[in-house]
Every structure is written in structure tokens, then in C-alpha cells.
Design a protein around this motif. Sequence first.
Motif, PDB file in Angstrom:
ATOM      1  N   LYS A  57       2.664 -11.032  -1.566  1.00  0.00           N
ATOM      2  CA  LYS A  57       1.654 -10.090  -1.095  1.00  0.00           C
ATOM      3  C   LYS A  57       0.268 -10.675  -1.299  1.00  0.00           C
ATOM      4  CE  LYS A  57       4.736  -6.442  -2.735  1.00  0.00           C
ATOM      5  NZ  LYS A  57       4.887  -5.254  -3.606  1.00  0.00           N
ATOM      6  N   VAL A  58      -0.614 -10.358  -0.368  1.00  0.00           N
ATOM      7  CA  VAL A  58      -1.997 -10.831  -0.432  1.00  0.00           C
ATOM      8  C   VAL A  58      -2.922  -9.647  -0.199  1.00  0.00           C
ATOM      9  CG1 VAL A  58      -3.693 -12.419   0.527  1.00  0.00           C
ATOM     10  CG2 VAL A  58      -1.296 -13.092   0.447  1.00  0.00           C
ATOM     11  N   SER A  62     -11.750  -6.703  -2.166  1.00  0.00           N
ATOM     12  CA  SER A  62     -12.327  -5.366  -2.267  1.00  0.00           C
ATOM     13  C   SER A  62     -11.301  -4.285  -2.610  1.00  0.00           C
ATOM     14  CB  SER A  62     -13.028  -5.000  -0.959  1.00  0.00           C
ATOM     15  OG  SER A  62     -12.111  -5.041   0.124  1.00  0.00           O
ATOM     16  N   VAL A  63     -10.013  -4.578  -2.406  1.00  0.00           N
ATOM     17  CA  VAL A  63      -8.981  -3.567  -2.674  1.00  0.00           C
ATOM     18  C   VAL A  63      -8.009  -4.003  -3.762  1.00  0.00           C
ATOM     19  CG1 VAL A  63      -9.148  -2.807  -0.280  1.00  0.00           C
ATOM     20  CG2 VAL A  63      -7.302  -4.356  -0.960  1.00  0.00           C
ATOM     21  N   THR A  68      -1.708  -1.113  -2.890  1.00  0.00           N
ATOM     22  CA  THR A  68      -0.430  -1.801  -3.013  1.00  0.00           C
ATOM     23  C   THR A  68       0.310  -1.740  -1.686  1.00  0.00           C
ATOM     24  OG1 THR A  68      -0.257  -1.174  -5.345  1.00  0.00           O
ATOM     25  CG2 THR A  68       1.742  -1.943  -4.254  1.00  0.00           C
ATOM     26  N   ILE A  69       0.681  -2.905  -1.175  1.00  0.00           N
ATOM     27  CA  ILE A  69       1.456  -2.962   0.061  1.00  0.00           C
ATOM     28  C   ILE A  69       2.917  -3.169  -0.295  1.00  0.00           C
ATOM     29  CG2 ILE A  69       1.120  -5.457   0.356  1.00  0.00           C
ATOM     30  CD1 ILE A  69       1.014  -4.947   3.395  1.00  0.00           C
ATOM     31  N   SER A  70       3.797  -2.512   0.452  1.00  0.00           N
ATOM     32  CA  SER A  70       5.227  -2.658   0.226  1.00  0.00           C
ATOM     33  C   SER A  70       5.948  -2.452   1.556  1.00  0.00           C
ATOM     34  CB  SER A  70       5.724  -1.654  -0.811  1.00  0.00           C
ATOM     35  OG  SER A  70       5.506  -0.326  -0.373  1.00  0.00           O
ATOM     36  N   GLN A  81      -0.154   1.927  -0.303  1.00  0.00           N
ATOM     37  CA  GLN A  81      -0.541   2.915  -1.312  1.00  0.00           C
ATOM     38  C   GLN A  81      -1.973   2.633  -1.726  1.00  0.00           C
ATOM     39  OE1 GLN A  81       1.164   5.588  -2.635  1.00  0.00           O
ATOM     40  NE2 GLN A  81      -0.745   6.050  -3.726  1.00  0.00           N
ATOM     41  N   MET A  82      -2.823   3.621  -1.548  1.00  0.00           N
ATOM     42  CA  MET A  82      -4.243   3.444  -1.840  1.00  0.00           C
ATOM     43  C   MET A  82      -4.640   4.384  -2.970  1.00  0.00           C
ATOM     44  SD  MET A  82      -5.736   3.139   2.060  1.00  0.00           S
ATOM     45  CE  MET A  82      -5.424   4.867   2.403  1.00  0.00           C
ATOM     46  N   ASP A  83      -5.023   3.825  -4.092  1.00  0.00           N
ATOM     47  CA  ASP A  83      -5.437   4.597  -5.261  1.00  0.00           C
ATOM     48  C   ASP A  83      -6.907   4.323  -5.574  1.00  0.00           C
ATOM     49  OD1 ASP A  83      -2.252   3.705  -6.616  1.00  0.00           O
ATOM     50  OD2 ASP A  83      -2.803   5.619  -5.698  1.00  0.00           O
TER      51      ASP A  83
END
Length: 123
Positions: A57-58, A62-63, A68-70, A81-83
Amino acid sequence: VQLQASGGGLVQPGGSLRLSCAASNGIVSNNGMGWFRQSPGKEREFVAAIDWKGGNKVYADSVKGRFTISRDWPKATVYLQMDSLKSEDTAAYYCAAARLSGPTTTMRGYAYWGQGTQVTVSS
């Protein structure tokens, strides 16, 4: 290949959202997948990418540490998933299927694009 993005909405700063991107009418199991975003008046920018297996994953700086990408291989779906969302995360978010199997960070590396889903971070 058709990509359908969903999950956007209005959220307060510090909140969370999960975006989904479902692929249909084609096979993307062997393709890397990615998320980009675009704010009014700005160029589309890379957010996150994942390889075909889901192990590599890359993230954009800034994020990093907040997003989290899955991917769910059997469902041909990719998630973001954006927290700890910030106002500067406000944008239309686009998912895309890469031409190759790796986690590609440039737009030219993607062959298929979904429609955008709007994320607005505001109090």
C-alpha cells in the motif's frame, strides 16, 4: 470495467468515513487499485493505492496515518477508511483500476475510473 464509488457525505472535523468502490462488468482481481481526490479549482491528486494482492500500500503524505486502503478480493471491492478527517480533506473522491498489478501513484497508470463521491468535512 465499471467502478462504482460510494460512502461520501458530510462529516465533522475529526470524524470518520469509509468509501467503497465496487468493480463490475470486468475483472480487476489482478489490477492495482487507487483513490484520488479533487477539490474545486485544484488538480486531481493521488490519495492511496494498493496492489493486486492487497499487501503493498502507498499513501500520500497528507493522509498517511489517517487513511487506510484495503480490498476485498472476492467482492472485487476496494475501501478507503478515512479517520481524523480535516477540512482540507474536503473533495470529490475517485477510485480507479490500474493498468498493472502494483500500487500506482500517477493518474496515467490507471485505465478505468469511477464517478466521484463527495466528501465534505465541516462543522
